[in-house]
Every structure is written in C-alpha cells, then in structure tokens.
Design a protein around this motif. Sequence first.
Motif, PDB file in Angstrom:
ATOM      1  N   GLN A 322       0.811  -1.171  -0.004  1.00 15.18           N
ATOM      2  CA  GLN A 322       0.151   0.087   0.135  1.00 15.18           C
ATOM      3  C   GLN A 322       0.925   1.286   0.003  1.00 15.18           C
ATOM      4  O   GLN A 322       1.851   1.478   0.903  1.00 15.18           O
ATOM      5  CB  GLN A 322      -0.845   0.021   1.143  1.00 15.18           C
ATOM      6  CG  GLN A 322      -1.944  -0.988   1.261  1.00 15.18           C
ATOM      7  CD  GLN A 322      -2.690  -1.133   2.681  1.00 15.18           C
ATOM      8  OE1 GLN A 322      -2.298  -0.602   3.551  1.00 15.18           O
ATOM      9  NE2 GLN A 322      -3.850  -1.700   2.592  1.00 15.18           N
ATOM     10  N   VAL A 323       0.743   2.075  -1.023  1.00 18.91           N
ATOM     11  CA  VAL A 323       1.491   3.337  -1.051  1.00 18.91           C
ATOM     12  C   VAL A 323       0.591   4.678  -0.741  1.00 18.91           C
ATOM     13  O   VAL A 323      -0.585   4.478  -0.958  1.00 18.91           O
ATOM     14  CB  VAL A 323       2.096   3.528  -2.582  1.00 18.91           C
ATOM     15  CG1 VAL A 323       2.657   4.589  -2.839  1.00 18.91           C
ATOM     16  CG2 VAL A 323       2.809   2.213  -2.773  1.00 18.91           C
ATOM     17  N   ALA A 324       1.401   5.501  -0.074  1.00 19.56           N
ATOM     18  CA  ALA A 324       0.756   6.536   0.495  1.00 19.56           C
ATOM     19  C   ALA A 324       0.114   7.521  -0.618  1.00 19.56           C
ATOM     20  O   ALA A 324       0.809   7.687  -1.457  1.00 19.56           O
ATOM     21  CB  ALA A 324       1.505   7.455   1.355  1.00 19.56           C
ATOM     22  N   GLY A 325      -1.238   8.033  -0.611  1.00 20.37           N
ATOM     23  CA  GLY A 325      -1.835   8.747  -1.736  1.00 20.37           C
ATOM     24  C   GLY A 325      -2.322   8.050  -2.591  1.00 20.37           C
ATOM     25  O   GLY A 325      -3.249   8.380  -3.558  1.00 20.37           O
ATOM     26  N   GLU A 326      -2.166   6.299  -2.712  1.00 18.81           N
ATOM     27  CA  GLU A 326      -3.154   5.607  -3.466  1.00 18.81           C
ATOM     28  C   GLU A 326      -4.121   4.895  -2.814  1.00 18.81           C
ATOM     29  O   GLU A 326      -4.008   4.527  -1.746  1.00 18.81           O
ATOM     30  CB  GLU A 326      -2.129   4.485  -4.083  1.00 18.81           C
ATOM     31  CG  GLU A 326      -0.675   5.305  -4.962  1.00 18.81           C
ATOM     32  CD  GLU A 326      -1.367   5.691  -6.391  1.00 18.81           C
ATOM     33  OE1 GLU A 326      -2.196   5.013  -7.045  1.00 18.81           O
ATOM     34  OE2 GLU A 326      -0.982   6.423  -6.645  1.00 18.81           O
ATOM     35  N   SER A 327      -4.935   4.953  -3.578  1.00 21.88           N
ATOM     36  CA  SER A 327      -6.404   4.274  -2.789  1.00 21.88           C
ATOM     37  C   SER A 327      -6.423   3.062  -2.846  1.00 21.88           C
ATOM     38  O   SER A 327      -6.815   2.186  -2.033  1.00 21.88           O
ATOM     39  CB  SER A 327      -7.830   4.951  -3.837  1.00 21.88           C
ATOM     40  OG  SER A 327      -7.564   4.579  -5.043  1.00 21.88           O
ATOM     41  N   ALA A 365       8.112   7.994  -1.892  1.00 20.95           N
ATOM     42  CA  ALA A 365       6.672   8.071  -1.115  1.00 20.95           C
ATOM     43  C   ALA A 365       6.726   6.967  -0.102  1.00 20.95           C
ATOM     44  O   ALA A 365       7.408   5.969  -0.309  1.00 20.95           O
ATOM     45  CB  ALA A 365       5.566   7.707  -2.190  1.00 20.95           C
ATOM     46  N   GLN A 366       5.962   6.890   0.901  1.00 24.11           N
ATOM     47  CA  GLN A 366       6.058   6.009   1.949  1.00 24.11           C
ATOM     48  C   GLN A 366       4.945   4.792   1.406  1.00 24.11           C
ATOM     49  O   GLN A 366       4.072   5.252   0.847  1.00 24.11           O
ATOM     50  CB  GLN A 366       5.517   6.562   3.069  1.00 24.11           C
ATOM     51  CG  GLN A 366       6.403   7.906   3.929  1.00 24.11           C
ATOM     52  CD  GLN A 366       7.831   7.388   4.062  1.00 24.11           C
ATOM     53  OE1 GLN A 366       7.666   6.350   4.971  1.00 24.11           O
ATOM     54  NE2 GLN A 366       8.537   8.060   3.567  1.00 24.11           N
ATOM     55  N   ALA A 367       5.511   3.834   1.953  1.00 25.79           N
ATOM     56  CA  ALA A 367       4.613   2.538   1.609  1.00 25.79           C
ATOM     57  C   ALA A 367       4.292   1.720   2.742  1.00 25.79           C
ATOM     58  O   ALA A 367       5.557   1.523   3.720  1.00 25.79           O
ATOM     59  CB  ALA A 367       5.144   1.939   0.596  1.00 25.79           C
ATOM     60  N   ASN A 368       3.703   0.752   2.866  1.00 23.61           N
ATOM     61  CA  ASN A 368       3.524  -0.320   3.825  1.00 23.61           C
ATOM     62  C   ASN A 368       3.315  -1.545   2.966  1.00 23.61           C
ATOM     63  O   ASN A 368       2.488  -1.767   2.278  1.00 23.61           O
ATOM     64  CB  ASN A 368       2.084  -0.306   4.759  1.00 23.61           C
ATOM     65  CG  ASN A 368       2.027   0.758   5.518  1.00 23.61           C
ATOM     66  OD1 ASN A 368       3.422   1.279   6.069  1.00 23.61           O
ATOM     67  ND2 ASN A 368       1.065   1.549   5.927  1.00 23.61           N
TER      68      ASN A 368
END
Length: 463
Positions: A322-327, A365-368
């Motif tokens: 999951q990438v910050a800013g991506e739904s 970009a930050q991601a989980n």
Amino acid sequence: MNSLRTFWRLAPARWLLVLLVALSSAACQENKPADKGAVGEKGYYTCSMHPQIHADAPGKCPICSMDLIAVKTAPTTPTPTASAAVYTCPMHPQVHQAKPGLCPICGMDLVKQAGHPTPAGSAAASSADLTLTAQQVTLGNIRTQVIGASPEERPAATVLTGTVTADALHTEGVSSRVAGRIEHLYVRQTGQLLQKGAPLFSVYSEQLQALQQEYLLALTQSREQGGAYRQFAEATAQKLRLLGLSAGQLRQLAARGWPNPVVTYYSPTTGTVQTLDVVQGQYVSEGSPLVTLTNLATVWVEAQLYSPDVAKLPLGKSVTVQVAGESGSHRGKVVFLSPELSGNSQVTLARIQLANPGGRLLPGAQANVLLDAPTTAAPAQLTLRVPVEALIRDGESSYLWTQTGERQYRRVRVSTGEGSASSVPVTAGLPAGAKVVVSGAYLLQSEYALRQGATESMNGMSM
C-alpha cells in the motif's frame, strides 16, 4: 354559697388539667417534622473544589476555606425500574437525580446514565462505566470499531514500513565523454520525462574537433589511395563512437566535409530525469556525471524488517503493498534480501519490485508492505485482534474500553498474545462483536483514574 366553695376547691385541679393538655399539644407540634423538602430527603454541605468534604451544617472548607454549599441527595423513593434513567454529573459522579438539571457542585449539565439507575456505590452500579457528554466525545475523538463481528475474521497481516525507490536495474547515468563546455542544456529540471533519442546537451570540445578533422582526412585519403588509409579512417571513426557520436552523426560529418566544434548528445534510454548535476555554460571534465535517467515502468519498495520476520518473506514471494496517496493496493515480488543487519538497529532490508504503469508511483513515497496472515489455523484457534492504540497497559494488566451505550463506556480486562507493530491478539476477556474504542482510549483511562481517585478520597475523608 356551698357550690361556690366547691368550685374554688376544685379549680386548681381543672387548671392543672388544662395546662397538661396545652403542653401535650405543644410537644406534638415540636415532634412534627419541618417541611424542608420531600419526605426522606437528606442533604449535606460540601466544597465545590473539594467534593470529598461532607458536613452536616454550613461552614468553611477546611482545605481552601471556601463557603460550603448545600447538596441534596435523591429523596427516598421506590427503587426505579430497569428502564428508568438517572442523571449524573460527569465531573462529580456522586450526584444522582431522577430528572435533568444542573450539578449542584459545579453547575454542569447533568447527563443521562442509561441502564444504571441505581446510585454509585450500590451493588448494581459499575465503577468501570463512564458516561461522557457529546462535547467530550467530540473533543476526545472517541471512535469505536466492532471487533470479531464476522466469523470469517482472520489474524491481521504483519505490516512493514518502507519507501518507494527507483529501480536500479532500470537506471542509467550520463556522464561527459570529453572535456569541454556545455554550450546548450536541453534538460533543465528533474522529473522531466525523456524519450530515447531526445537531445540532452551540446558540448564544445577541442578534442572532438581534432578527431573529426582527422576522420575527414582519413576518409579523403582512403578514397584516393585506399588500403591502409581505409583502416585508419575506420579506427578514427571508432574513436568518435567511443566518445559518444552516433552512426548518424558520423554520416552527417562525412557528407558535410568539415568538423563541427559543438557536438550534441542524446538520451540513451527512455526515462525520467532523476538527478541533474550540470548547468548550461559549465566546463566539465572527462567522466563528470551530468544526468541520471530512470525508467519508472517498475519501481522498488525498500522495507525494513526484524530477524524473526525474514522467514515470512522469502525471495520470490508475492506480497501486498500500500502506497501513501494511492487508494488501491499493489502486488509485488521480493527480489532481494540483505544478508546483513543494518548497523545497531538489528533490522535488515528487503526489496519488493512493483509494476508501475503510467509512472504513478514516485520515488520517495511512503509505503506499507503487508505480509499475508497465516491461513492454516483452524477456526477454533483464531483469535480477535485489536489495534495497538486501543490497548491500555497498567503494570502487568491489559485493558480495553468498550462501548455499552450511548456515550457510555466500560473498561474490561483482557489477556493478550504477542502482537505486531499495528495489532495485538486478544486471547481472553473480549467477546466477538464488541465495540472497542480504537481512538481516545487513553482519554477514557485518564477520566476513569480521576473519578476513581475522587471516589476514594470521599470515602476516606468524609466528615
């Protein structure tokens, strides 16, 4: 005359009887209770700043010397039914009334304590229940979440934090092949998308000019005499190719017949300008880095993980990112695991490769990274999981706050297992389907501690 004597002889006895009747009537009136309120109503005097002070008569607070104020407790009435409501003060839970009003101590609006009509301290009252005002719920950002409502609920996935980076396998640097001056710079900013063959910069170089002149002379001699001159012309052309001139530029040079002091260099690949290390007019030396291009058709996510999680992330494993800013979420593949720990942090590095159509995922970009939860556990072995921020630890005990009514909350003691960075398994004490406070639990705990302290003080210091 005899009757008159008899009257006066009996007069003292009659007057004595009248006096006894009068005294009896007065005594009855003294024993009659004063009309000071409802029958059975009791009251006391307390301090608005120190509610633990109780007194039977007006006076001064022994702590702050403020005037004591009168407080009336609930009148003696039949025990209310289960559906009856009790109104209490959020700041002074010892105050209970059967109808709305103001707190006699602090003047706050009394709130409805639904489902708990009996006064605090009775057997039916729960000391772990809190009833807040709507304003307190809003200011405290109290939010709840239903835990274990679905029978298909599974243990939550382990979450790793990471950062989107450029794929080094699709990154190419452009450096100066010769020493010279940058006459024209066609790329002026990072993030610019370039197609393969697009002009990057033009350089003036005496070395290039001399080689071009040498090549033209070798071509002329090879046409006239052939033989060794033809080989010399080819060797000179190879030098120009190694310095960055394309086959098309060599053909143009041969057709033109004279050297060009300014040579243009073109993009060797399609990509985005990641770094730009030169400005127009700058003198550069041979080998100076000028531009870095990266193709964002694929990107990496570099995530940190502890040693126990390495076994969960083997090479080639497919994971969710999951990438910050991506739904939505993305699926990626583990392409690298660092064989060593990073310094003193005791973490290692994993790289996950993601497809990036359209170049939407940008480096930085930050991601989980979500490691899939195990699916081999039997349904009977599945446990409920709550967010880490919902759990309150008090010494060796763990607690959760659950919602039991409208703006009404109760603290429950639970047993937990080993959790992850985002969630904790609850092994006992929490029924499935409970509404657990996931935001604002520490505010409820603080309010609970304040009220418990006030109650203990009143029990130990009442006058």
